[in-house]
Scaffold this motif. Structure first.
Motif, PDB file in Angstrom:
ATOM      1  N   TRP A 200      67.876  92.616 -36.709  1.00 47.23           N
ATOM      2  CA  TRP A 200      69.112  93.198 -36.169  1.00 47.23           C
ATOM      3  C   TRP A 200      70.085  93.557 -37.291  1.00 47.23           C
ATOM      4  CZ3 TRP A 200      74.085  90.898 -36.379  1.00 47.23           C
ATOM      5  CH2 TRP A 200      75.066  91.579 -35.671  1.00 47.23           C
ATOM      6  N   LEU A 201      70.143  92.728 -38.311  1.00 48.75           N
ATOM      7  CA  LEU A 201      71.037  92.994 -39.441  1.00 48.75           C
ATOM      8  C   LEU A 201      70.663  94.282 -40.167  1.00 48.75           C
ATOM      9  CD1 LEU A 201      71.447  89.380 -40.898  1.00 48.75           C
ATOM     10  CD2 LEU A 201      73.187  90.740 -39.699  1.00 48.75           C
ATOM     11  N   THR A 202      69.393  94.662 -40.065  1.00 50.58           N
ATOM     12  CA  THR A 202      68.956  95.911 -40.690  1.00 50.58           C
ATOM     13  C   THR A 202      69.194  97.114 -39.778  1.00 50.58           C
ATOM     14  OG1 THR A 202      66.679  95.852 -39.828  1.00 50.58           O
ATOM     15  CG2 THR A 202      67.140  94.595 -41.834  1.00 50.58           C
ATOM     16  N   GLY A 203      69.612  96.848 -38.527  1.00 47.53           N
ATOM     17  CA  GLY A 203      69.855  97.931 -37.577  1.00 47.53           C
ATOM     18  C   GLY A 203      68.622  98.408 -36.845  1.00 47.53           C
ATOM     19  N   ALA A 204      67.524  97.652 -36.937  1.00 45.29           N
ATOM     20  CA  ALA A 204      66.257  98.100 -36.349  1.00 45.29           C
ATOM     21  C   ALA A 204      66.066  97.646 -34.904  1.00 45.29           C
ATOM     22  CB  ALA A 204      65.089  97.611 -37.200  1.00 45.29           C
ATOM     23  N   THR A 205      66.955  96.796 -34.390  1.00 42.81           N
ATOM     24  CA  THR A 205      66.855  96.376 -32.990  1.00 42.81           C
ATOM     25  C   THR A 205      68.249  96.099 -32.447  1.00 42.81           C
ATOM     26  OG1 THR A 205      65.686  94.884 -31.471  1.00 42.81           O
ATOM     27  CG2 THR A 205      66.665  93.882 -33.419  1.00 42.81           C
ATOM     28  N   ASP A 206      68.374  96.058 -31.130  1.00 44.35           N
ATOM     29  CA  ASP A 206      69.669  95.828 -30.482  1.00 44.35           C
ATOM     30  C   ASP A 206      69.711  94.427 -29.881  1.00 44.35           C
ATOM     31  OD1 ASP A 206      70.669  98.404 -31.006  1.00 44.35           O
ATOM     32  OD2 ASP A 206      69.610  99.212 -29.256  1.00 44.35           O
ATOM     33  N   ILE A 207      70.897  93.809 -29.940  1.00 52.37           N
ATOM     34  CA  ILE A 207      71.131  92.489 -29.343  1.00 52.37           C
ATOM     35  C   ILE A 207      72.478  92.530 -28.632  1.00 52.37           C
ATOM     36  CG2 ILE A 207      71.533  90.031 -29.784  1.00 52.37           C
ATOM     37  CD1 ILE A 207      69.791  90.319 -32.309  1.00 52.37           C
ATOM     38  N   SER A 208      72.533  92.020 -27.414  1.00 53.60           N
ATOM     39  CA  SER A 208      73.809  91.866 -26.709  1.00 53.60           C
ATOM     40  C   SER A 208      74.322  90.456 -26.990  1.00 53.60           C
ATOM     41  CB  SER A 208      73.632  92.077 -25.203  1.00 53.60           C
ATOM     42  OG  SER A 208      74.826  91.730 -24.515  1.00 53.60           O
ATOM     43  N   TRP A 209      75.282  90.350 -27.892  1.00 52.38           N
ATOM     44  CA  TRP A 209      75.747  89.031 -28.306  1.00 52.38           C
ATOM     45  C   TRP A 209      76.552  88.326 -27.223  1.00 52.38           C
ATOM     46  CZ3 TRP A 209      73.384  86.583 -31.900  1.00 52.38           C
ATOM     47  CH2 TRP A 209      72.745  87.296 -32.925  1.00 52.38           C
ATOM     48  N   LEU A 210      77.188  89.073 -26.337  1.00 54.04           N
ATOM     49  CA  LEU A 210      77.875  88.436 -25.220  1.00 54.04           C
ATOM     50  C   LEU A 210      76.863  87.761 -24.297  1.00 54.04           C
ATOM     51  CD1 LEU A 210      80.307  87.757 -23.502  1.00 54.04           C
ATOM     52  CD2 LEU A 210      80.161  90.049 -22.470  1.00 54.04           C
ATOM     53  N   ALA A 211      75.781  88.469 -24.009  1.00 54.15           N
ATOM     54  CA  ALA A 211      74.732  87.880 -23.177  1.00 54.15           C
ATOM     55  C   ALA A 211      74.093  86.687 -23.882  1.00 54.15           C
ATOM     56  CB  ALA A 211      73.677  88.924 -22.831  1.00 54.15           C
ATOM     57  N   VAL A 212      73.901  86.777 -25.193  1.00 48.40           N
ATOM     58  CA  VAL A 212      73.358  85.649 -25.963  1.00 48.40           C
ATOM     59  C   VAL A 212      74.244  84.422 -25.785  1.00 48.40           C
ATOM     60  CG1 VAL A 212      72.996  84.752 -28.298  1.00 48.40           C
ATOM     61  CG2 VAL A 212      72.105  86.995 -27.685  1.00 48.40           C
ATOM     62  N   LEU A 213      75.569  84.629 -25.924  1.00 43.98           N
ATOM     63  CA  LEU A 213      76.506  83.511 -25.804  1.00 43.98           C
ATOM     64  C   LEU A 213      76.452  82.886 -24.416  1.00 43.98           C
ATOM     65  CD1 LEU A 213      78.839  81.787 -26.875  1.00 43.98           C
ATOM     66  CD2 LEU A 213      80.405  83.613 -26.157  1.00 43.98           C
ATOM     67  N   LEU A 214      76.428  83.722 -23.388  1.00 55.84           N
ATOM     68  CA  LEU A 214      76.409  83.211 -22.017  1.00 55.84           C
ATOM     69  C   LEU A 214      75.117  82.451 -21.718  1.00 55.84           C
ATOM     70  CD1 LEU A 214      77.900  86.360 -20.247  1.00 55.84           C
ATOM     71  CD2 LEU A 214      79.017  84.132 -20.501  1.00 55.84           C
ATOM     72  N   ILE A 215      73.986  83.005 -22.151  1.00 60.04           N
ATOM     73  CA  ILE A 215      72.714  82.325 -21.932  1.00 60.04           C
ATOM     74  C   ILE A 215      72.656  81.031 -22.738  1.00 60.04           C
ATOM     75  CG2 ILE A 215      70.212  82.472 -22.277  1.00 60.04           C
ATOM     76  CD1 ILE A 215      70.435  85.475 -21.706  1.00 60.04           C
ATOM     77  N   ALA A 216      73.183  81.064 -23.967  1.00 62.07           N
ATOM     78  CA  ALA A 216      73.179  79.869 -24.809  1.00 62.07           C
ATOM     79  C   ALA A 216      73.991  78.747 -24.167  1.00 62.07           C
ATOM     80  CB  ALA A 216      73.731  80.199 -26.190  1.00 62.07           C
ATOM     81  N   LEU A 217      75.184  79.072 -23.670  1.00 59.78           N
ATOM     82  CA  LEU A 217      76.017  78.065 -23.019  1.00 59.78           C
ATOM     83  C   LEU A 217      75.325  77.522 -21.774  1.00 59.78           C
ATOM     84  CD1 LEU A 217      79.539  79.748 -23.301  1.00 59.78           C
ATOM     85  CD2 LEU A 217      78.720  77.746 -24.555  1.00 59.78           C
ATOM     86  N   GLY A 218      74.833  78.439 -20.952  1.00 59.36           N
ATOM     87  CA  GLY A 218      74.187  78.028 -19.719  1.00 59.36           C
ATOM     88  C   GLY A 218      72.929  77.222 -19.962  1.00 59.36           C
ATOM     89  N   SER A 219      72.084  77.674 -20.894  1.00 56.93           N
ATOM     90  CA  SER A 219      70.804  76.992 -21.122  1.00 56.93           C
ATOM     91  C   SER A 219      70.996  75.618 -21.756  1.00 56.93           C
ATOM     92  CB  SER A 219      69.884  77.858 -21.989  1.00 56.93           C
ATOM     93  OG  SER A 219      70.397  78.020 -23.294  1.00 56.93           O
TER      94      SER A 219
END
Length: 256
Positions: A200-219
């Motif tokens: 992701w840091l190279t720009g080769a893929t997309d990540i939704s960081w808001l969704a990451v945060l929500l799933i991380a908290l929930g999981s």
């Protein structure tokens, strides 16, 4: 993402964390949720994988008592999980997006069959279990490697595959195998997540960081709760929910 959608992702994360700690099919909750909200399949998978890492760690922590005496075994098997996770993550990022859309419905279908068949598999294993190498020998190592590839690429029902492998090759009770499964799953998810972040840091893929945060908290919440009270949940009801959500995911992938 509006407030209702964010709530749905958070609740899905709680459910996935709990299911992963007990059964190992949590991706079949969060991944379809992200698809339903309009995320592209590969973005949904990468986002989901990263978000579930804290939940995997929470589940492993919740089973820490059952991990007693398994350090040497887990260090040996961790090498297989690490290698497999790197291969699986590379396949996900290297293969065309269209390939993911074709492969994943098949993987989900296999995962659903494993979810439904798990009681029969466990009974079959219990009836035929024999004493083996204390660490499972080379066949278990190879199986854990293959499971790591599967987990690094997609991950749904990775835990069920691990439980089956550990049950075949180790003379341990189910709870100790489940504890080992949680550690190995956490390692696979963590390694794959690290690869995805670097890419992701190279720009080769997309990540939704808001969704990451929500799933991380929930999981994380779900992982701790699942390890504590998950054994009291009706297995049939849990499997029914997983199958319904998995069929929804297949429908979303096929129609999109």
């Amino acid at each position: 993402m509006n407030a209702l959608e964010a709530t749905a992702v958070l609740v899905a994360g709680i459910g996935a964390g709990g299911i992963n700690a007990v059964v190992g099919s949590g991706t079949l909750i969060t991944f379809p949720t992200l698809l339903a909200l309009g995320f592209p399949p590969v973005t949904a998978n990468v986002t989901n994988n990263i978000g579930l890492v804290p939940g995997s760690l929470a589940g492993a922590y919740g089973y820490r008592r059952e991990l007693s005496g398994q350090r040497a075994r887990l260090l040996r098997l961790a090498a297989a999980s690490l290698t497999g996770a790197l291969i699986g993550a590379a396949l996900l990022l290297g293969l065309p997006d269209d390939a993911f859309g074709v492969i994943v419905p098949v993987l989900i279908a296999v995962a659903l069959v494993l979810v439904v068949a798990q009681p029969r598999v466990n009974a079959w294993l219990a009836a035929r279990r024999e004493r083996h190498h204390p660490h499972g020998g080379p066949w278990l190592w190879a199986g854990i490697l293959a499971a790591g590839v599967y987990g690094g690429y997609f991950g749904a029902a990775q835990g069920i595959i691990l439980i089956a492998l550990l049950g075949i090759f180790l003379d341990e009770d189910l709870q100790r195998n489940n504890a080992a499964k949680n550690v190995l799953s956490a390692l696979v998810n963590g390694v794959a997540a690290l690869v995805f972040v670097i890419v992701w840091l190279t720009g080769a893929t997309d990540i939704s960081w808001l969704a990451v945060l929500l799933i991380a908290l929930g999981s994380t919440v779900g992982g701790l709760l699942g390890a504590k009270v998950g054994r009291r949940l009706p297995p049939a009801a849990l499997r029914t929910v997983i199958v319904l959500v998995g069929l929804t995911a297949i429908a979303n992938l096929v129609t999109n």
